[in-house]
Write an enzyme that holds these catalytic residues in place. Structure first.
Site, PDB file in Angstrom:
ATOM      1  N   ASP A  23       0.879  -1.167   0.000  1.00 56.80           N
ATOM      2  CA  ASP A  23       0.000   0.000   0.000  1.00 56.80           C
ATOM      3  C   ASP A  23       0.915   1.214   0.000  1.00 56.80           C
ATOM      4  OD1 ASP A  23      -1.647   2.142   0.537  1.00 56.80           O
ATOM      5  OD2 ASP A  23      -2.429   1.380   2.440  1.00 56.80           O
ATOM      6  N   LYS A  87       2.625  11.189  -3.601  1.00 60.40           N
ATOM      7  CA  LYS A  87       1.603  10.468  -4.369  1.00 60.40           C
ATOM      8  C   LYS A  87       0.671  11.434  -5.113  1.00 60.40           C
ATOM      9  CE  LYS A  87      -1.825   6.793  -3.589  1.00 60.40           C
ATOM     10  NZ  LYS A  87      -2.351   5.919  -2.519  1.00 60.40           N
ATOM     11  N   ASP A 211     -13.024   5.502   2.337  1.00 63.23           N
ATOM     12  CA  ASP A 211     -11.599   5.586   2.695  1.00 63.23           C
ATOM     13  C   ASP A 211     -11.223   7.011   3.091  1.00 63.23           C
ATOM     14  OD1 ASP A 211      -8.828   5.673   2.818  1.00 63.23           O
ATOM     15  OD2 ASP A 211      -8.499   4.583   0.939  1.00 63.23           O
TER      16      ASP A 211
HETATM   17  P1  ADP Z   1      -3.150   7.389   3.837  1.00 67.78           P
HETATM   18  O1  ADP Z   1      -4.097   6.403   3.236  1.00 67.78           O
HETATM   19  O2  ADP Z   1      -3.476   8.810   3.486  1.00 67.78           O
HETATM   20  O3  ADP Z   1      -1.725   7.064   3.582  1.00 67.78           O
HETATM   21  P2  ADP Z   1      -3.784   6.351   6.565  1.00 67.78           P
HETATM   22  O4  ADP Z   1      -4.890   5.473   6.165  1.00 67.78           O
HETATM   23  O5  ADP Z   1      -2.568   5.719   7.140  1.00 67.78           O
HETATM   24  O6  ADP Z   1      -3.340   7.370   5.434  1.00 67.78           O
HETATM   25  O7  ADP Z   1      -4.395   7.413   7.622  1.00 67.78           O
HETATM   26  C1  ADP Z   1      -3.601   8.333   8.284  1.00 67.78           C
HETATM   27  C2  ADP Z   1      -4.490   9.240   9.108  1.00 67.78           C
HETATM   28  O8  ADP Z   1      -5.185   8.466  10.098  1.00 67.78           O
HETATM   29  C3  ADP Z   1      -3.723  10.309   9.875  1.00 67.78           C
HETATM   30  O9  ADP Z   1      -4.369  11.553   9.705  1.00 67.78           O
HETATM   31  C4  ADP Z   1      -3.816   9.835  11.310  1.00 67.78           C
HETATM   32  O10 ADP Z   1      -3.776  10.914  12.246  1.00 67.78           O
HETATM   33  C5  ADP Z   1      -5.187   9.161  11.325  1.00 67.78           C
HETATM   34  N1  ADP Z   1      -5.349   8.222  12.438  1.00 67.78           N
HETATM   35  C6  ADP Z   1      -4.579   7.165  12.767  1.00 67.78           C
HETATM   36  N2  ADP Z   1      -5.042   6.556  13.865  1.00 67.78           N
HETATM   37  C7  ADP Z   1      -6.154   7.242  14.266  1.00 67.78           C
HETATM   38  C8  ADP Z   1      -7.081   7.113  15.341  1.00 67.78           C
HETATM   39  N3  ADP Z   1      -6.961   6.160  16.260  1.00 67.78           N
HETATM   40  N4  ADP Z   1      -8.097   8.012  15.418  1.00 67.78           N
HETATM   41  C9  ADP Z   1      -8.225   8.986  14.520  1.00 67.78           C
HETATM   42  N5  ADP Z   1      -7.392   9.172  13.482  1.00 67.78           N
HETATM   43  C10 ADP Z   1      -6.348   8.310  13.347  1.00 67.78           C
HETATM   44 MG    MG Z   2      -4.678   4.863   2.137  1.00 67.45          MG
END
Ligand code: ADP
Ligand code: MG
Length: 591
Positions: A23, A87, A211
């Site tokens: 991913d 990205k 998502d």
């Molecule tokens: P991406 O798909 O954009 O790479 P992710 O799916 O890894 O990102 O999501 C990252 C986001 O999720 C960040 O903004 C992070 O602060 C938030 N996040 C991670 N854990 C939690 C949580 N327990 N509660 C709320 N937000 C969260």
């Molecule tokens: Mg993602």
């Protein structure tokens, strides 16, 4: 049956090489595999249990490159040398991202708006493909370290709305990182697979994948039937995510403490610390009711109720996108069988509840939302390794693909919304006697005239043996492979001469552009039909004129003086009409 090889030099058993699922996220990236013993997808973790690698690259003064958490530390102190969200730049020209240029704190070059963006770090220029390859290389190294075996084959995920250019760029980044990218898979498809949806042939289901990541929001509606995934519609907001929640909290605290926006701008360290505290508060509030912390000797606190009040407008925006996605797919919330939650930000209870309420059903949330995409990529990798032959993955083309024919008309070979992989072919011939080459121009779009569509590629089929016009049979075939990458082949069937090209567009189309092209094709439909009829009449006239001229040249002796004069006059008349007349006048002239 599994194959086992023995390395004769060392006498050791050679296991089938592992194919990993990656991913490659805007905020975080990670790797997953199917565990060889349990046959279940698992995310690869370091000793400390960390699986997510922040998608951030830092360039040090001596040219050293760091990726991940180490690089993240430099975001505030060395913004010009610390690249995040690369990205967003994949397969894009500066013109594509101009309105968001303020978002990037590093240097995005804008000297030539038509070509692909470059990022300048010190004296060096990097392409988004190179920067992504650094992240992929880091993931590959970590995976090899954890698995203690070389990793050279991978499946990489991309958003469902990624176009040809963006998919190709992702594939190139993999290649550059030393990975053989076996398949590019849509993120929502991967997330569904992680939940085991669509793994059996009999299953027919409509799935909504919600998502909400760090900086982007995507909603996709998928249909699975017969082990085939089809993207029915996608919607979202490429600048809405967890970062916006953090920002909202910072603003709330700043207002409470009487810190002005200017002060936040000037005191970079203060604003960075507040932002980190805000993210910590948000994450804590996903499982507890209140939070408090200290920055610069000042206490800041927040309750879950306050947070929910602050982020209501953001959550409402995502629901509006869901409404639009359903509308585009021609569906109602009742038609959705399953709802899958993806992205770290869906851990916020209010987000989960709002989505569940909107769709009127329980959502899939038992897997870690920031891991599901990688887990599903591993499932797909396993299918490609030959361990699950039942499954096939299918997507659709967002815009029609075709070639230019006489008079600048668009001849569509693969219509919009065709399932991919997809194949189509058509025969063409030459216009002139002895014509030795034929130009093949490939276009994407919905308009009748190629000049209103987007040119993807162009090449010459040369070496056609001398034949009278109309005799050569040139078969042009289009193949869109499972990654959505187009190969165009032209072959002269009588002689066997052939030529092909893999289409790598110059730069990507934004969602807005795809939408605009579709809208224009609707608004101009009437006009286009008229233009097409006119161009066809003009082309027919030109052919008649050419043929008649040739006939006269060869057969002057058989014609009487009046016949000759009449014919020449008719040619002149038709030539004039072709240039100035209406469709009907030209057709009358041809008669
Ligand atoms: P991406 O798909 O954009 O790479 P992710 O799916 O890894 O990102 O999501 C990252 C986001 O999720 C960040 O903004 C992070 O602060 C938030 N996040 C991670 N854990 C939690 C949580 N327990 N509660 C709320 N937000 C969260
Ligand atoms: Mg993602």
């Amino acid at each position: 049956m599994a194959k086992i090889g023995i390395n004769i030099a060392t006498g050791s058993l050679q296991q089938n090489e592992m194919i990993v699922g990656i991913d490659l996220g805007t905020t975080n990236s990670l790797v997953a595999i199917i565990h060889p013993d349990t046959r279940q997808p698992v995310v690869l973790k370091e000793h400390d249990g960390v699986s997510l690698v922040p998608s951030i690259v830092h360039f040090g003064g001596q040219g050293q490159v760091t990726v991940g958490d180490e690089a993240k530390k430099f975001l505030v102190t060395e913004p010009q040398h610390t690249i995040f969200s690369v990205k967003r730049l994949m397969g894009k020209s500066y013109a594509d991202i101009r309105e968001h240029s303020g978002y990037f704190s590093y240097k995005v070059i804008d000297d030539n708006t038509e070509s692909l963006v470059k990022i300048q770090v010190g004296e060096v220029f990097y392409s988004p493909v190179e920067l992504s390859s650094l992240i992929l290389k880091e993931l590959k190294t970590r995976a090899e370290h954890i698995l203690k075996t070389p990793v050279t084959k991978a499946v990489i995920t991309v958003p469902a709305y990624f176009n040809d250019a963006q998919r190709q760029a992702t594939r190139d980044a993999g290649k550059l990182a030393g990975l053989d990218v076996l398949r590019i898979v849509n993120e929502p498809t991967a997330a569904s697979l992680a939940y085991g949806l669509g793994l059996s042939r009999e299953e027919v289901k409509t799935i909504a994948v919600y998502d909400l990541g760090g900086g982007t929001f995507d909603i996709s509606v998928l249909r699975i039937s017969g082990g085939i995934f089809e993207v029915l519609s996608t919607n979202g907001d490429t600048y809405l995510g967890g970062d916006d929640i953090d920002r909202t909290i910072v603003q709330h605290w700043a207002a409470e403490a009487g810190i002005t926006e200017d002060e936040l701008r000037v005191h970079k360290n203060l604003s960075q610390e507040l932002r980190l505290l805000a993210e910590a508060a948000k994450i804590a509030l996903s499982s507890s009711e209140s939070y408090s912390g200290v920055v610069a000797e000042q206490a800041f606190s927040l309750t879950r109720q306050q947070l929910e009040h602050l982020i209501k407008p953001l959550v409402d925006r995502t629901i509006t996108c869901c409404i639009n996605a359903l509308k585009d797919a021609g569906l109602d919330t009742r038609d959705i069988d399953e709802v899958v939650m993806v992205g770290g930000s869906t851990r916020v209870p209010m987000v989960k509840n709002s989505v569940s309420t909107f769709f009127g059903k329980k959502v899939h949330d038992t897997l870690n939302p920031d891991e599901v995409v990688a887990l599903g990529a591993a499932v797909q990798a396993d299918v490609l390794a030959g361990n699950n032959k039942d499954l096939l993955l299918l997507d659709i083309t967002p815009l029609s693909l075709g070639i230019e024919t006489m008079g600048g008309l668009m001849d569509v070979l693969i219509p919009r919304n065709s399932k991919i992989p997809s194949k189509a072919g058509r025969q063409y011939t030459t216009q002139k006697d002895g014509q030795g080459s034929m130009r093949i121009s490939v276009f994407q779009g919905e308009r009748d005239l190629v000049k209103d569509n987007r040119k993807l590629a162009e090449f010459n089929l040369t070496g056609i043996p001398g034949m009278p016009a109309g005799l050569p049979k040139v078969e042009v075939s289009f193949l869109v492979n499972a990654d959505g990458i187009l190969t165009v082949k032209a072959k002269e069937l009588r002689s066997g001469v052939e030529q092909y090209i893999e289409v790598k567009p110059q730069y990507g189309l934004t969602d807005a552009e795809v939408e605009k092209m579709l809208m224009e094709s609707i608004t101009h439909a009437r006009e286009d039909i008229q233009t097409r009829a006119l161009v066809e009449a003009q082309t027919e006239a030109l052919q008649i004129i050419d043929t008649t001229r040739q006939f006269i040249q060869r057969n002057t002796g058989f014609l009487t003086a009046t016949e000759l004069a009449d014919t020449l006059h008719a040619i002149d008349e038709l030539t004039r009409l072709r240039e100035q007349g209406t469709k009907d006048e030209i057709q009358a002239g041809v008669e």
